[in-house]
Scaffold this motif. Structure first.
Motif, PDB file in Angstrom:
ATOM      1  N   UNK A   1      33.395  54.098  82.355  1.00 45.98           N
ATOM      2  CA  UNK A   1      32.883  55.427  82.623  1.00 45.98           C
ATOM      3  C   UNK A   1      33.482  56.765  82.316  1.00 45.98           C
ATOM      4  N   UNK A   2      33.773  56.747  81.265  1.00 46.17           N
ATOM      5  CA  UNK A   2      34.649  57.812  80.534  1.00 46.17           C
ATOM      6  C   UNK A   2      33.432  58.842  79.973  1.00 46.17           C
ATOM      7  N   UNK A   3      33.546  59.980  80.151  1.00 44.85           N
ATOM      8  CA  UNK A   3      32.885  60.999  79.316  1.00 44.85           C
ATOM      9  C   UNK A   3      33.919  61.904  78.940  1.00 44.85           C
ATOM     10  N   UNK A   4      34.054  62.099  77.460  1.00 39.90           N
ATOM     11  CA  UNK A   4      35.177  62.669  76.846  1.00 39.90           C
ATOM     12  C   UNK A   4      34.275  63.856  75.719  1.00 39.90           C
ATOM     13  N   UNK A   5      34.191  64.914  76.029  1.00 36.43           N
ATOM     14  CA  UNK A   5      33.835  65.898  74.967  1.00 36.43           C
ATOM     15  C   UNK A   5      35.332  66.669  74.391  1.00 36.43           C
ATOM     16  N   UNK A   6      35.138  67.047  73.221  1.00 40.15           N
ATOM     17  CA  UNK A   6      36.490  67.341  72.599  1.00 40.15           C
ATOM     18  C   UNK A   6      36.045  68.548  71.274  1.00 40.15           C
ATOM     19  N   UNK A   7      37.058  69.250  70.920  1.00 41.49           N
ATOM     20  CA  UNK A   7      36.991  70.273  69.801  1.00 41.49           C
ATOM     21  C   UNK A   7      38.179  69.671  68.801  1.00 41.49           C
ATOM     22  N   UNK A   8      38.014  69.341  67.728  1.00 35.62           N
ATOM     23  CA  UNK A   8      38.936  69.099  66.799  1.00 35.62           C
ATOM     24  C   UNK A   8      39.067  70.208  65.642  1.00 35.62           C
ATOM     25  N   UNK A   9      40.326  70.946  66.010  1.00 38.88           N
ATOM     26  CA  UNK A   9      40.778  72.166  65.007  1.00 38.88           C
ATOM     27  C   UNK A   9      41.498  71.974  64.021  1.00 38.88           C
ATOM     28  N   UNK A  10      41.442  72.791  62.936  1.00 37.38           N
ATOM     29  CA  UNK A  10      42.212  72.765  61.808  1.00 37.38           C
ATOM     30  C   UNK A  10      43.296  73.639  61.927  1.00 37.38           C
ATOM     31  N   UNK A  11      44.385  73.734  61.262  1.00 36.84           N
ATOM     32  CA  UNK A  11      45.530  74.451  61.627  1.00 36.84           C
ATOM     33  C   UNK A  11      45.614  75.679  61.511  1.00 36.84           C
ATOM     34  N   UNK A  12      44.728  76.521  61.137  1.00 31.97           N
ATOM     35  CA  UNK A  12      44.611  77.822  61.316  1.00 31.97           C
ATOM     36  C   UNK A  12      44.219  78.130  62.724  1.00 31.97           C
ATOM     37  N   UNK A  13      43.612  77.262  63.540  1.00 29.83           N
ATOM     38  CA  UNK A  13      43.454  77.815  64.698  1.00 29.83           C
ATOM     39  C   UNK A  13      44.610  77.912  65.708  1.00 29.83           C
ATOM     40  N   UNK A  14      45.674  77.253  65.165  1.00 27.30           N
ATOM     41  CA  UNK A  14      46.688  77.363  66.026  1.00 27.30           C
ATOM     42  C   UNK A  14      47.365  78.913  66.199  1.00 27.30           C
ATOM     43  N   UNK A  15      47.463  79.434  65.078  1.00 26.37           N
ATOM     44  CA  UNK A  15      47.701  80.881  64.888  1.00 26.37           C
ATOM     45  C   UNK A  15      46.664  81.661  65.667  1.00 26.37           C
ATOM     46  N   UNK A  16      45.357  81.635  64.965  1.00 27.71           N
ATOM     47  CA  UNK A  16      44.312  82.618  65.269  1.00 27.71           C
ATOM     48  C   UNK A  16      43.311  82.343  66.473  1.00 27.71           C
ATOM     49  N   UNK A  17      43.068  81.340  66.926  1.00 32.65           N
ATOM     50  CA  UNK A  17      42.348  80.967  68.019  1.00 32.65           C
ATOM     51  C   UNK A  17      43.183  80.595  69.352  1.00 32.65           C
ATOM     52  N   UNK A  18      44.178  79.518  69.182  1.00 33.57           N
ATOM     53  CA  UNK A  18      44.986  79.075  70.450  1.00 33.57           C
ATOM     54  C   UNK A  18      46.162  80.066  70.573  1.00 33.57           C
ATOM     55  N   UNK A  19      46.808  80.869  69.542  1.00 33.59           N
ATOM     56  CA  UNK A  19      47.607  81.572  69.619  1.00 33.59           C
ATOM     57  C   UNK A  19      48.862  81.035  70.115  1.00 33.59           C
TER      58      UNK A  19
END
Length: 252
Positions: A76-94
């Motif tokens: 009974x797992x429900x898993x939603x996710x976002x798969x990021x590209x490498x630029x997101x590390x600097x410019x979104x996730x910081x």
């Protein structure tokens, strides 16, 4: 992929986020039994929002994977996710994820304002997340990095380091420093992971020969075994549907 037991679907990001987000997706195990799965390296960085019969709502962040990982998909797992590209590390996730190589960490349960009630419809999830991501997105993006990203992903990892550096006007030494800091591996190693991922569909179709500019058959087998832990023939068989990415490919 959708069956009475499992459901998988994904949607692509809007153009404004395409340099930073690979996809939004959902994976559900509707059965009352846990399933053993193997997750393969694919070059993405993922934020997971999920819950199951054994664990309440939680949010986790995964760093880059350089090897296959055995896991349990709980009942009974429900898993939603976002798969990021490498630029997101600097410019979104910081934040750099070099310290999360082949591992995951918990994030606050209110990360990006997503709650358990939001895990019911993928399009609605995408819309809510996208609005939040755009508020987090840094405005001044280094054009060299966007050119590098396009070169890497468009080539599916087959570009040479020399060509990648030339295409974006950035030295290979600077690029490698950047990758080591933000991703935790060199550009060369990241390219090999993307190239391995590009072989998924051909291996799943039983085409057990190199198509992504591997030097020869031996090189292809060696690289697949390095990342999957098994040779291409065993990977293509996907016994018990344990290689979850291949099960998804098969039934999409």
């Amino acid at each position: 992929m959708s069956t009475s037991t499992f459901n998988y679907s994904y949607v692509l990001p809007e153009p404004a986020l395409a340099d930073f987000v690979e996809s939004f997706w959902v994976l559900e195990n509707h059965s009352d039994e846990a399933k053993e799965i193997v997750v393969l390296p694919d070059g993405s960085f993922d934020v997971f929002f999920g819950y199951s019969v054994t664990e309440p709502f939680h949010v986790t962040l995964s760093g880059i994977a350089t090897e296959s990982t055995q896991a349990i998909l709980a009942a009974q797992t429900v898993m939603f996710a976002i798969s990021f590209k490498f630029l997101a590390l600097e410019y979104i996730l910081h934040t750099p994820l070099a310290g999360l190589l082949n591992s995951t960490d918990y994030l606050p349960n209110d990360f990006l304002d997503i709650q358990q009630a939001d895990l019911s419809d993928l399009e609605s999830f995408k819309e809510k997340i996208s609005l939040k991501l755009k508020t987090c997105l840094q405005k001044n993006i280094d054009p060299r990095k966007t050119k590098l990203s396009k070169c890497i992903y468009d080539s599916k990892g087959t570009v040479t380091i020399h060509h990648a550096a030339d295409s974006c006007g950035w030295s290979s030494r600077q690029i490698n420093r950047y990758f080591q800091h933000w991703v935790g591996i060199s550009l060369k190693n990241y390219l090999t992971i993307l190239r391995f991922r590009a072989s998924f569909s051909q291996i799943q179709a039983g085409k057990l020969f190199p198509e992504q500019q591997y030097t020869d058959q031996a090189h292809f087998i060696r690289e697949v075994k390095k990342f999957a832990g098994v040779v291409p023939k065993e990977l293509s068989r996907n016994k018990n549907d344990r290689f979850i990415q291949f099960s998804i490919l098969k039934k999409k």
